[in-house]
Design a protein around this motif. Structure first.
Motif, PDB file in Angstrom:
ATOM      1  N   MET A 142       0.828  -1.198   0.000  1.00  0.00           N
ATOM      2  CA  MET A 142       0.000   0.000   0.000  1.00  0.00           C
ATOM      3  C   MET A 142       0.873   1.263   0.000  1.00  0.00           C
ATOM      4  N   ALA A 143       1.917   1.274   0.810  1.00  0.00           N
ATOM      5  CA  ALA A 143       2.820   2.434   0.858  1.00  0.00           C
ATOM      6  C   ALA A 143       3.474   2.653  -0.506  1.00  0.00           C
ATOM      7  N   ASP A 144       3.932   1.573  -1.113  1.00  0.00           N
ATOM      8  CA  ASP A 144       4.579   1.667  -2.422  1.00  0.00           C
ATOM      9  C   ASP A 144       3.608   2.184  -3.477  1.00  0.00           C
ATOM     10  N   SER A 145       2.388   1.694  -3.443  1.00  0.00           N
ATOM     11  CA  SER A 145       1.367   2.131  -4.395  1.00  0.00           C
ATOM     12  C   SER A 145       1.071   3.623  -4.241  1.00  0.00           C
ATOM     13  N   LEU A 146       0.886   4.073  -3.004  1.00  0.00           N
ATOM     14  CA  LEU A 146       0.605   5.496  -2.754  1.00  0.00           C
ATOM     15  C   LEU A 146       1.789   6.371  -3.167  1.00  0.00           C
ATOM     16  N   ALA A 147       2.992   5.941  -2.833  1.00  0.00           N
ATOM     17  CA  ALA A 147       4.185   6.719  -3.175  1.00  0.00           C
ATOM     18  C   ALA A 147       4.355   6.825  -4.690  1.00  0.00           C
ATOM     19  N   ASN A 148       4.037   5.751  -5.393  1.00  0.00           N
ATOM     20  CA  ASN A 148       4.192   5.755  -6.853  1.00  0.00           C
ATOM     21  C   ASN A 148       3.091   6.506  -7.578  1.00  0.00           C
ATOM     22  N   MET A 149       2.072   6.974  -6.855  1.00  0.00           N
ATOM     23  CA  MET A 149       1.036   7.832  -7.451  1.00  0.00           C
ATOM     24  C   MET A 149       1.525   9.279  -7.583  1.00  0.00           C
ATOM     25  N   ASP A 150       2.635   9.604  -6.958  1.00  0.00           N
ATOM     26  CA  ASP A 150       3.184  10.958  -6.982  1.00  0.00           C
ATOM     27  C   ASP A 150       3.477  11.368  -8.436  1.00  0.00           C
ATOM     28  N   PRO A 151       2.969  12.521  -8.873  1.00  0.00           N
ATOM     29  CA  PRO A 151       3.219  12.976 -10.242  1.00  0.00           C
ATOM     30  C   PRO A 151       4.709  13.094 -10.598  1.00  0.00           C
ATOM     31  N   MET A 152       5.551  13.417  -9.639  1.00  0.00           N
ATOM     32  CA  MET A 152       7.002  13.488  -9.894  1.00  0.00           C
ATOM     33  C   MET A 152       7.556  12.102 -10.212  1.00  0.00           C
ATOM     34  N   VAL A 153       7.021  11.088  -9.558  1.00  0.00           N
ATOM     35  CA  VAL A 153       7.452   9.712  -9.800  1.00  0.00           C
ATOM     36  C   VAL A 153       6.941   9.257 -11.156  1.00  0.00           C
ATOM     37  N   ARG A 154       5.680   9.538 -11.425  1.00  0.00           N
ATOM     38  CA  ARG A 154       5.101   9.155 -12.727  1.00  0.00           C
ATOM     39  C   ARG A 154       5.838   9.797 -13.897  1.00  0.00           C
ATOM     40  N   ALA A 155       6.346  11.009 -13.689  1.00  0.00           N
ATOM     41  CA  ALA A 155       7.082  11.705 -14.748  1.00  0.00           C
ATOM     42  C   ALA A 155       8.537  11.250 -14.830  1.00  0.00           C
ATOM     43  N   GLY A 156       8.985  10.440 -13.860  1.00  0.00           N
ATOM     44  CA  GLY A 156      10.363   9.959 -13.862  1.00  0.00           C
ATOM     45  C   GLY A 156      11.353  10.933 -13.243  1.00  0.00           C
ATOM     46  N   ARG A 157      10.875  12.049 -12.723  1.00  0.00           N
ATOM     47  CA  ARG A 157      11.780  13.022 -12.083  1.00  0.00           C
ATOM     48  C   ARG A 157      12.282  12.493 -10.741  1.00  0.00           C
ATOM     49  N   LEU A 158      11.459  11.660 -10.078  1.00  0.00           N
ATOM     50  CA  LEU A 158      11.838  10.992  -8.840  1.00  0.00           C
ATOM     51  C   LEU A 158      11.573   9.499  -8.975  1.00  0.00           C
TER      52      LEU A 158
END
Length: 174
Positions: A142-158
């Motif tokens: 659940m933590a990983d799923s929520l963290a990966n919803m971050d727009p910065m992560v989705r864009a590959g910046r983080l």
């Protein structure tokens, strides 16, 4: 004029006393620490056993121990720390970067408001690890799923690395 100088210290003392009574670090910790609305409101008033039962019923990993110095029972809960690391795609122009930052902050704000995250913040250097978020959820998935919803992560910046972390319930930061 003499009354004026007597009134000022009296007013300052009165204000200080009023402010001091309103600032209670344990109450601040309870409002910031969100497991559930019921748990937040009553956590310090309930027994360790009751809090432990609620958390385990909801799927959280917990254990307790007796503090050798005080004899008090301390309840430990597993949280998850998401390390936000520099991602491979950092080629956005300033406008795109600014937009992603605004979306990133909105995401973190939403995680906090919905009770999934307790603490988020950047590191003070320009290192590989850019910041952290501490998720208050029952599972790593659940933590990983929520963290990966971050727009910065989705864009590959983080990119995200999530690790389990144990902390005592009800202890405020100092």
């Amino acid at each position: 004029m003499r009354r004026f100088f007597i009134l000022i210290p009296s007013t300052v003392i009165l204000l200080f006393t009023a402010c001091k009574q309103e600032f209670d670090p344990s109450k601040k910790a309870n409002t910031l620490h969100k497991v559930s609305a019921d748990t937040v409101a009553t956590e310090n008033q309930r027994s360790v056993a009751a809090v432990k039962k609620e958390l385990t019923t909801r799927g959280y990993q917990v254990f307790d121990y007796i503090d050798a110095k005080t004899g008090d029972t301390t309840l430990m809960q597993q949280y998850f720390i998401a390390f936000l690391k520099r991602g491979p795609n950092r080629s956005q122009n300033k406008a795109e970067s600014d937009s992603l930052q605004a979306l990133h902050l909105a995401h973190l704000g939403r995680m906090y408001e919905e009770g999934y995250a307790d603490i988020s913040g950047p590191f003070g250097d320009d290192g590989e690890v850019r910041g952290i978020t501490i998720y208050n959820v029952p599972t790593l998935k659940m933590a990983d799923s929520l963290a990966n919803m971050d727009p910065m992560v989705r864009a590959g910046r983080l990119v995200i690395e999530v690790r389990p972390w144990w902390a005592a319930k009800g202890f405020p930061l100092r």
